[in-house]
Design a protein around this motif. Structure first.
Motif, PDB file in Angstrom:
ATOM      1  N   LYS A 113      41.674  42.951  38.322  1.00  0.00           N
ATOM      2  CA  LYS A 113      43.352  42.918  37.612  1.00  0.00           C
ATOM      3  C   LYS A 113      44.258  43.355  38.536  1.00  0.00           C
ATOM      4  O   LYS A 113      45.124  42.912  38.670  1.00  0.00           O
ATOM      5  N   GLN A 114      43.738  44.236  40.005  1.00  0.00           N
ATOM      6  CA  GLN A 114      44.528  44.632  40.940  1.00  0.00           C
ATOM      7  C   GLN A 114      45.472  43.916  41.824  1.00  0.00           C
ATOM      8  O   GLN A 114      46.482  43.393  41.830  1.00  0.00           O
ATOM      9  N   ARG A 156      38.383  45.030  37.877  1.00  0.00           N
ATOM     10  CA  ARG A 156      39.018  46.126  38.297  1.00  0.00           C
ATOM     11  C   ARG A 156      40.391  45.564  40.017  1.00  0.00           C
ATOM     12  O   ARG A 156      41.074  45.238  39.877  1.00  0.00           O
ATOM     13  N   ALA A 206      46.275  39.675  34.071  1.00  0.00           N
ATOM     14  CA  ALA A 206      45.957  40.552  34.709  1.00  0.00           C
ATOM     15  C   ALA A 206      45.607  41.455  32.823  1.00  0.00           C
ATOM     16  O   ALA A 206      44.959  42.331  32.198  1.00  0.00           O
ATOM     17  N   LYS A 252      47.979  41.361  39.847  1.00  0.00           N
ATOM     18  CA  LYS A 252      48.986  42.559  39.883  1.00  0.00           C
ATOM     19  C   LYS A 252      50.101  42.571  41.480  1.00  0.00           C
ATOM     20  O   LYS A 252      50.987  42.456  41.162  1.00  0.00           O
ATOM     21  N   ILE A 253      49.050  41.952  42.454  1.00  0.00           N
ATOM     22  CA  ILE A 253      49.950  42.586  43.512  1.00  0.00           C
ATOM     23  C   ILE A 253      50.516  41.595  43.863  1.00  0.00           C
ATOM     24  O   ILE A 253      51.709  41.202  44.343  1.00  0.00           O
TER      25      ILE A 253
END
Length: 227
Positions: A93-94, A90, A215, A97-98
C-alpha cells in the motif's frame, strides 16, 4: 493410497511453483530494464534537451517503485501460495501511494516544463536517442506484457494480470516517445517534442490516479486500463 495422493499433490503444485518463479523473474527483469532505461533516457534527455525523453526516463524510475511492490507481492505468494494472497499488505500500500505521488509530480513537472519551453522557444538538439530507446522499449514491453499476461492467466492471478496491463501502459508510452522523437527528427518542429511530453504527462496522471485507487481498494484485481 496416502503416498499416491501426496504424489498427485506434488505433481499439481510443481506447475504453480514454476509459474510463480517465472512471474518473479519477469518482475526482476522489468525492474532492471526500467533502471537501465531510466538512466540512459534521463542522461540523454538532459544532454540533448528533449523533454519527452527526459519525462520518459523519469517515468521509468517511477515504474521501478511500482515494480518493487509487485516483487514484494510475488515473494508473499511464493511463501503463502498464490491463491492465499487476496489483499495488499502495508508495504505494498505504501509503495502504491509513493508511486502515485511520484506520477502526479512527474505529470505536473512535464506540464510546467512544456509551458516554459513554449515561452522560451527551447528546442531539442536531436531526438535520435529517443527513437532508439522507444523502439527497444516497444519490443521489450511487448515481450514482458505478453509473458506476464500468459503467466497470470495460468495462475488465475488478478494481481499478475493487473501488472501485465500496467506494462501495457509502458508499451503505449513507448509509442508516444517514438512518434514525437521520429516526427521531430524528420521535421525539426519543437511542438512534436512538447506534444510527446504532454502525452507522457497524461499517462503519468492516469497511472498516479490508478495507483491511489489500488491502494485504497486493497484488492489485488486489476485497476489498470486494458485498452
Amino acid at each position: 493410497m496416502l503416498q499416491k495422493l501426496e504424489h498427485m499433490n506434488t505433481k499439481t503444485e510443481i506447475p504453480v511453483t514454476k509459474l510463480l518463479r517465472t512471474a518473479f523473474y519477469l518482475a526482476i527483469a522489468t525492474i532492471v530494464y526500467n533502471l537501465a532505461e531510466g538512466l540512459i533516457s534521463v542522461f540523454f534527455g538532459i544532454h540533448d534537451e528533449t523533454l519527452a525523453l527526459l519525462g520518459f526516463g523519469i517515468d521509468s524510475f517511477v515504474e521501478v517503485l511500482s515494480g518493487a511492490g509487485i516483487l514484494h507481492m510475488l515473494i508473499r505468494m511464493k511463501k503463502a501460495g498464490a491463491s492465499n494472497i487476496t489483499s495488499r499488505d502495508r508495504f505494498e500500500k505504501q509503495a502504491l501511494k509513493i508511486t502515485g505521488t511520484s506520477f502526479y509530480l512527474l505529470a505536473a513537472g512535464l506540464v510546467t516544463s512544456s509551458v516554459i519551453n513554449i515561452i522560451t522557444g527551447a528546442t531539442p538538439e536531436t531526438t535520435r536517442v529517443g527513437i532508439i530507446i522507444s523502439v527497444l522499449s516497444v519490443l521489450t514491453m511487448y515481450v514482458l506484457m505478453t509473458w506476464k499476461m500468459r503467466t497470470g492467466k495460468k495462475l488465475h492471478s488478478d494481481a499478475i494480470i493487473a501488472d501485465a496491463n500496467c506494462t501495457k501502459t509502458c508499451f503505449y508510452l513507448s509509442f508516444i516517445l517514438l512518434a514525437s522523437s521520429g516526427l521531430y527528427e524528420l521535421f525539426g518542429i519543437a511542438w512534436f517534442d512538447i506534444a510527446g511530453s504532454l502525452g507522457i504527462a497524461w499517462f503519468a496522471f492516469k497511472e498516479g490516479k490508478e495507483a491511489f485507487e489500488k491502494a485504497k481498494n486493497n484488492n489485488l484485481s486489476c485497476c489498470c486500463h486494458e485498452d
